[in-house]
Design an enzyme around this catalytic site. Structure first.
Site, mmCIF file in Angstrom:
data_model
loop_
_atom_site.group_PDB
_atom_site.id
_atom_site.type_symbol
_atom_site.label_atom_id
_atom_site.label_comp_id
_atom_site.label_asym_id
_atom_site.label_seq_id
_atom_site.Cartn_x
_atom_site.Cartn_y
_atom_site.Cartn_z
ATOM 1 N N ASP A 63 0.849 -1.393 0.015
ATOM 2 C CA ASP A 63 -0.138 -0.019 0.139
ATOM 3 C C ASP A 63 0.696 1.222 0.172
ATOM 4 O O ASP A 63 2.012 1.217 0.167
ATOM 5 C CB ASP A 63 -0.875 0.029 1.197
ATOM 6 C CG ASP A 63 -0.262 -0.528 2.384
ATOM 7 O OD1 ASP A 63 0.909 -0.375 2.687
ATOM 8 O OD2 ASP A 63 -1.087 -0.740 3.433
ATOM 9 N N ASP A 132 -7.795 -2.663 14.207
ATOM 10 C CA ASP A 132 -9.050 -2.824 13.751
ATOM 11 C C ASP A 132 -9.155 -4.149 12.780
ATOM 12 O O ASP A 132 -10.094 -4.337 12.354
ATOM 13 C CB ASP A 132 -9.927 -1.667 12.845
ATOM 14 C CG ASP A 132 -8.987 -1.172 11.687
ATOM 15 O OD1 ASP A 132 -8.006 -1.934 11.255
ATOM 16 O OD2 ASP A 132 -9.468 -0.041 11.113
ATOM 17 N N HIS A 134 -7.374 -4.756 10.053
ATOM 18 C CA HIS A 134 -7.168 -4.421 8.488
ATOM 19 C C HIS A 134 -5.957 -5.218 8.267
ATOM 20 O O HIS A 134 -4.944 -5.354 9.176
ATOM 21 C CB HIS A 134 -7.188 -2.972 8.169
ATOM 22 C CG HIS A 134 -5.796 -2.050 8.688
ATOM 23 N ND1 HIS A 134 -6.098 -0.832 9.237
ATOM 24 C CD2 HIS A 134 -4.639 -2.449 8.782
ATOM 25 C CE1 HIS A 134 -4.891 -0.596 9.463
ATOM 26 N NE2 HIS A 134 -3.876 -1.388 9.451
HETATM 27 P P1 PGA Z 1 1.880 -1.163 12.511
HETATM 28 O O1 PGA Z 1 0.654 -1.282 11.620
HETATM 29 O O2 PGA Z 1 2.964 -2.290 12.035
HETATM 30 O O3 PGA Z 1 2.454 -0.044 12.561
HETATM 31 O O4 PGA Z 1 1.170 -1.509 13.946
HETATM 32 C C1 PGA Z 1 0.399 -2.283 11.006
HETATM 33 C C2 PGA Z 1 -0.876 -2.280 10.107
HETATM 34 O O5 PGA Z 1 -1.693 -1.160 10.023
HETATM 35 O O6 PGA Z 1 -1.174 -3.231 9.244
#
Ligand code: PGA
Length: 256
Positions: A63, A132, A134
């Site tokens: 992404d 959440d 995702h």
């Molecule tokens: P993080 O994000 O590794 O910064 O906790 C994980 C994500 O949003 O997939």
């Protein structure tokens, strides 16, 4: 899903690094799907220290934020070059990261999908998980069949990522992300999650129903999905001890 619980993020990351390193040694032209955020940093540091040959590896990132200048320190372009690529011998033309400044974003997303197909598909897709649930930036209620496209972040994700930008207002609200359908086509999915703030999302993904409310739960349908998580991220799993038991009793031929 195979759930591998290690006491610390460092130990879980080192196991994930061994899975990737084994693959790169067996298949120098591997196609890797890569992730950003805080979670994969210890893994990237371990891979760099292993001094692997990246000369034929092709990568696709999950992404990118829309609208940030490419050289902005918080683009995933900057993140990947700073934290992994510049420490390897990867060829820049083999690196693919969605372009958050593409003039025609839907056309760019379709082309991204085509490039993944033309590269032969993704061998190992690395994933983090949002608080959440995702994966990529496929927020809750994303279509489980979705392809690479624009998404709007949830308030929760903006708040979670405010630490990288200094304030929630500065977090871009729009992103390009591989879809859940895209992620599901990878031949292996390797999910990392560390810390207690990921425990609820992990419990929903592993032990909850398959639902777009927790996008990571779709990995229950994937034939080769492994989650390398630490004790804290495993703390809400009812079957944590079963997963530890499975790992401790693996036959030798199944070990890395
Ligand atoms: P993080 O994000 O590794 O910064 O906790 C994980 C994500 O949003 O997939």
């Amino acid at each position: 899903m195979e759930i591998i619980i290690r006491p610390t993020a460092a130990e879980a990351s080192s196991l994930a690094a061994r899975i990737i390193a084994k693959h790169l040694r067996e298949k120098p032209k591997s196609v890797l799907g890569l992730a950003t955020g805080g979670t994969p940093l210890p893994l990237y540091r371990t891979l760099i220290a292993m001094d692997l040959d990246w000369s034929e590896v092709i990568t696709f990132n999950l992404d990118e934020y829309i609208g940030l200048p490419r050289e902005h320190p918080q683009t995933y372009h900057s993140f990947m070059w700073e934290n992994l690529f510049r420490h390897t011998n990867i060829r820049p033309e083999n690196v693919h990261i969605p372009d958050g400044n593409a003039a025609d974003i839907p056309a760019h997303c379709a082309e991204y999908e085509e490039r993944i197909r033309n590269a032969g598909g993704i061998d190992i897709q690395l994933l983090g998980i949002g608080t959440d649930g995702h994966i990529g930036f496929n927020e809750p209620t994303s279509s489980l069949a979705s392809r690479t496209r624009i998404k709007t972040l949830t308030r929760q994700t903006c708040a979670d990522n405010a630490r990288f930008f200094g304030s929630e207002e500065k977090v871009p609200k729009h992103v390009i992300t591989m879809g859940i359908g895209t992620i599901m086509e990878a031949r292996m999915n390797l999910l990392l999650a560390f810390g207690e703030n990921k425990a609820a999302a992990i419990a929903g993904a592993v032990e909850g129903p398959i639902s777009s409310i927790n996008p990571a739960s779709i990995l229950q349908m994937h034939p080769v999905a492994k989650a390398c998580i630490d004790d804290a991220a495993a703390s809400a799993l009812e079957r944590a001890n079963y997963f530890r038991w499975v790992h401790d009793n693996k036959p030798d031929w199944q070990k890395i």
